[in-house]
Design a protein around this motif. Structure first.
Motif, short mmCIF file in Angstrom:
data_model
loop_
_atom_site.label_atom_id
_atom_site.label_comp_id
_atom_site.label_asym_id
_atom_site.label_seq_id
_atom_site.Cartn_x
_atom_site.Cartn_y
_atom_site.Cartn_z
N CYS A 1 0.95 -1.22 0.03
CA CYS A 1 0.02 -0.08 0.00
C CYS A 1 1.04 1.28 0.02
O CYS A 1 1.70 1.41 0.87
CB CYS A 1 -1.00 0.15 1.21
SG CYS A 1 -2.10 1.57 1.44
N GLN B 1 1.51 4.74 1.11
CA GLN B 1 0.81 5.83 2.25
C GLN B 1 1.18 7.04 1.76
O GLN B 1 2.38 7.39 2.15
CB GLN B 1 1.23 5.29 3.52
CG GLN B 1 0.80 3.70 3.90
CD GLN B 1 1.07 3.50 5.58
OE1 GLN B 1 2.25 3.75 5.58
NE2 GLN B 1 0.54 2.75 5.96
N GLN C 1 -0.10 12.85 5.53
CA GLN C 1 -1.25 13.77 5.40
C GLN C 1 -0.90 15.16 5.23
O GLN C 1 -2.03 15.78 4.93
CB GLN C 1 -1.65 13.44 7.13
CG GLN C 1 -2.02 12.01 7.62
CD GLN C 1 -2.50 12.14 9.05
OE1 GLN C 1 -2.26 13.26 9.67
NE2 GLN C 1 -2.94 11.19 9.53
N GLN D 1 -3.25 4.37 -0.91
CA GLN D 1 -3.80 4.97 0.16
C GLN D 1 -5.15 3.96 0.65
O GLN D 1 -6.08 4.45 0.52
CB GLN D 1 -4.44 6.26 -0.17
CG GLN D 1 -4.67 7.31 0.91
CD GLN D 1 -3.58 7.85 1.82
OE1 GLN D 1 -2.33 7.16 1.69
NE2 GLN D 1 -3.83 8.59 2.46
N ASN D 2 -4.66 2.87 1.21
CA ASN D 2 -5.59 2.09 1.78
C ASN D 2 -5.27 1.87 3.56
O ASN D 2 -4.99 0.78 3.69
CB ASN D 2 -5.45 0.77 1.10
CG ASN D 2 -6.50 -0.28 1.30
OD1 ASN D 2 -7.43 0.02 2.09
ND2 ASN D 2 -6.44 -1.33 0.71
N PRO D 3 -5.65 2.97 4.44
CA PRO D 3 -5.20 3.06 5.72
C PRO D 3 -5.93 2.02 6.42
O PRO D 3 -5.25 1.36 7.32
CB PRO D 3 -5.58 4.40 5.95
CG PRO D 3 -6.84 4.87 5.02
CD PRO D 3 -6.25 4.30 3.76
N CYS E 1 -4.40 -1.34 6.48
CA CYS E 1 -2.93 -1.43 7.19
C CYS E 1 -3.53 -1.58 8.76
O CYS E 1 -2.97 -2.37 9.30
CB CYS E 1 -2.17 -0.17 6.80
SG CYS E 1 -1.47 -0.18 5.17
N LEU E 2 -4.50 -0.97 9.25
CA LEU E 2 -4.90 -0.90 10.51
C LEU E 2 -5.54 -2.25 10.82
O LEU E 2 -5.32 -2.86 11.85
CB LEU E 2 -6.00 0.20 10.65
CG LEU E 2 -5.27 1.46 10.81
CD1 LEU E 2 -6.31 2.74 11.02
CD2 LEU E 2 -4.36 1.79 12.26
N HIS F 1 -10.92 8.02 12.13
CA HIS F 1 -10.37 8.06 10.72
C HIS F 1 -11.65 8.25 9.81
O HIS F 1 -12.65 7.46 9.72
CB HIS F 1 -9.70 7.04 10.44
CG HIS F 1 -8.28 6.84 11.17
ND1 HIS F 1 -7.10 7.49 10.90
CD2 HIS F 1 -8.03 6.50 12.33
CE1 HIS F 1 -6.20 7.21 11.79
NE2 HIS F 1 -6.83 6.58 12.85
N PRO G 1 -12.05 5.68 3.55
CA PRO G 1 -11.08 6.44 2.33
C PRO G 1 -11.94 6.36 0.98
O PRO G 1 -12.00 7.14 0.14
CB PRO G 1 -9.91 5.15 1.83
CG PRO G 1 -10.49 4.24 2.85
CD PRO G 1 -11.19 4.39 3.93
N THR H 1 -10.97 3.28 15.15
CA THR H 1 -10.00 2.23 14.80
C THR H 1 -9.20 1.73 15.97
O THR H 1 -8.15 1.04 15.94
CB THR H 1 -8.92 2.83 13.79
OG1 THR H 1 -8.32 3.77 13.91
CG2 THR H 1 -9.48 3.01 12.24
#
Length: 616
Positions: free
Chosen positions: A285, A287, A290, A353-355, A358-359, A467, A470, A479
């Motif tokens: 991914c 990132q 921000q 951008q797949n946060p 990842c979390l 969050h 997306p 999260t």
């Protein structure tokens, strides 16, 4: 059928503490509704059998017509054959239509039986009905098998010869009845429809007083650990290879200058969550920092397109940009990795951008760290699901991720008792679970896990936890999960594994729970619940529009609560998965009971992971 569901809900809401002088009248009215419902189901049986007969005739006529066509093809000359073949598709189309009608007819009949069975099993009805009425209801329910989705023939019914053969509901009883005859009728049906008689008895009951049973379960545990170390444990070399690939791709991203400064490449999914294997694909991914607020999705797609060209120039193989227009753009490629003169091709999926992914990976990885036994259990479950052909979302069965969530749900709900697992549906919340729930565990207790198991009253809502989703602009995600100071939790689970049930018992109990105990009609598999509580489909129907009456599997994603991980699973495939749960538990239970003679742990793993026949 909706009226039957409504009546069932009325019974469920009945409060025995509010009994009044009108209770007897209510009981008579309720029994009248049961009798009328029985008539509805009997009427549905007549319609089902009539339609089935019509479809049988249609199928026979179609087969005869196709046979004539095949005979003509053999006799015809080549130019006639070609002309006939152009029109030959009509037979396959008619067959498909016929199969669709047959499936619809079977599905309606099964759903009607399921609705009626849910009335017979309703616990609140005992407050309304008299003893003789309850006796009839319980006898009828003895004939119901949820795995077969059907009632067995009533051995004591006085058959009404005016009704079509196959009507299965009770007409009336003679006096010389026994529960055994009802059980035998159900077992006969199970043998015919399933090919075996499911074992429901708990592992605790089976192994009680049997030293050989406990030895066999311990041998199964040791075989599970050995298999995991041989085939599923990710070695340091594989970790190093994945890091080298990640670092290499990150260097290409940085050199391309197509992305904002500070863009990083992170690994997510099965390659990083602790529940994968050495052969797992590498999910990567990008990132975006921000601070890059002006970097929109449109910019991202353009940059990913440029980057795909850089990958090709750098020697990557099979660079695929087909999914660049997806909600989360993805580029697929193969990275040629070389070390010590050996070359390995690494399949990579690189997304933008797949946060949340990842979390999610971080959450599962934390579970794998605090309880490595969870990884061993997951590896056997995933192996079983793959070999039994129920692990392919493209074919409307459940993903590996879904099975891992089911396992985590079970472990965070179940409680050990005298070395065995008590199924979560009994007395829950009185003892600590087999696995702490990281999204609910109290941080103060987790730092020093002694004394009673503690959970937080509510998850925190701060800038570090909340969050923006997306792809859903109006949806925010909490999260939060506990992930600091894990050494204490690791030691806690080490102590639990020493004093708790062995892995063989936990594996068997997991299969038994989802075969017989879990209420698929009412409940959702969810980690977002306090210990001892459950999340109901009715809540999900109100909050997120999930189906309320569908008797299928529903799995809530740990973070994206609106997303049903099991939404791809069709109803017919769900019932097949439930049957597979019952089959694998029956195999383990049969071995534990000594019915198969002496079976080694590895032999038992091969037995429960037996490949399904292609024509099954």
């Amino acid at each position: 059928m909706s009226s039957i569901h409504s009546f069932g809900m009325v019974l469920e809401m009945f409060d025995a503490n509010q009994q009044s002088n009108g209770l007897e009248e209510a009981g008579r009215a309720g029994w009248g509704c049961i009798c009328e419902t029985r008539k509805l189901v009997e009427g549905a049986a007549v319609c089902y059998l009539k339609k089935k007969g019509e479809l049988d005739v249609m199928e026979k006529e179609l087969e005869e017509a196709e046979g004539v066509k095949n005979d003509l093809l053999k006799m015809a000359e080549d130019h006639v054959v070609v002309a006939t073949k152009e029109d030959g598709g009509c037979f396959s189309e008619e067959k498909q239509k016929l199969m669709g009608k047959r499936y619809t007819n079977e599905r309606k009949w099964k759903e009607m039986q399921l609705a009626y069975a849910s009335l017979l099993e309703n616990e609140s009805s005992r407050y309304l009905f008299k003893k003789d009425m309850m006796q009839k209801m319980r006898l009828e329910y003895e004939l119901w098998c949820p795995l077969c989705e059907s009632f067995a023939p009533n051995p004591l019914a006085i058959v009404d010869t005016t009704q079509p053969a196959g009507t299965i509901l009770v007409q009336s009883f003679n006096r010389n009845w026994s529960v055994k005859s009802f059980e035998e009728s159900q077992q006969t049906m199970q043998k015919e429809m399933l090919g075996y008689i499911p074992i429901k008895e708990s592992m605790q009951s089976i192994a009680a007083g049997r030293t050989k049973s406990k030895d066999m379960l311990m041998d199964l545990s040791n075989a599970m650990k050995a298999l995991y170390m041989d085939e599923y444990r990710v070695s340091d070399d594989v970790h190093a290879r994945r890091e080298a690939v990640r670092s290499g791709i990150e260097q290409i991203v940085t050199a391309s200058a197509a992305f904002p400064k500070g863009t990083r490449v992170a690994v997510f999914g099965s390659s990083a969550n602790g529940f994968g294997s050495p052969s797992s694909d590498l999910d990567l991914c990008l990132q975006i920092p921000q601070s890059a607020t002006d970097f929109t999705k449109e910019h991202g797609v353009s940059a990913m397109t440029q980057l795909a060209e850089k990958f090709t120039e750098a020697g990557m193989v099979d660079v695929d940009t087909v999914r660049l227009t997806a909600p989360i753009p993805i580029v697929k490629l193969i990275f040629p990795y070389e070390k010590d003169g050996k070359s390995v091709l690494v399949d990579c999926d690189r997304s933008l951008q797949n946060p949340l992914a990842c979390l999610n990976t971080a959450l599962l990885n934390t579970y794998s760290k605090i309880s490595p036994d969870t990884c061993i259990l997951a590896s056997i479950i995933k192996r079983w699901a793959k070999m039994r052909d129920i692990n392919n979302p493209a074919m409307h069965t459940l993903s590996s991720y879904g099975y891992v969530l089911m396992l985590l749900f079970y472990l965070t709900s179940s409680e050990p008792n005298d070395g065995f697992v008590v199924d979560p549906g009994n007395v829950r919340g009185t003892n600590p679970p087999l696995l702490v729930n990281l999204q609910r565990v109290d941080p103060s207790w987790a730092q020093n896990p002694v004394g009673p198991y503690l959970e937080i009253l509510a998850k925190p809502h701060n800038q570090y936890c909340i969050h923006q989703h997306p792809t859903e602009p109006n949806y925010k995600v909490n999260t939060y999960f506990y992930r600091s100071g894990l050494e204490s939790l690791e030691q806690y689970h080490v102590n639990r594994s020493k004093s708790g049930p062995c892995l063989g018992v936990v594996l068997a109990s997991f299969f038994r729970y989802f075969a017989y105990e879990f209420d698929y009609k009412k409940l959702v598999v969810s980690l977002d619940t306090k210990h001892g509580e459950s999340k109901e489909k009715e809540i999900k129907a109100e909050e997120d529009g999930w189906s309320l009456y569908k008797p299928g599997l529903a799995i809530e994603d740990p973070f994206e609560h609106f997303y049903d991980v099991a939404h791809v699973v069709k109803t017919s495939n769900f019932h097949h998965i439930q049957q597979e749960f019952a089959l694998v538990y029956s195999k383990i239970a049969s071995a534990a009971a000594g019915d198969r003679g002496f079976v080694t742990g590895r032999d038992l793993i091969d037995l429960i992971c037996e490949p399904v026949a292609k024509d099954d």
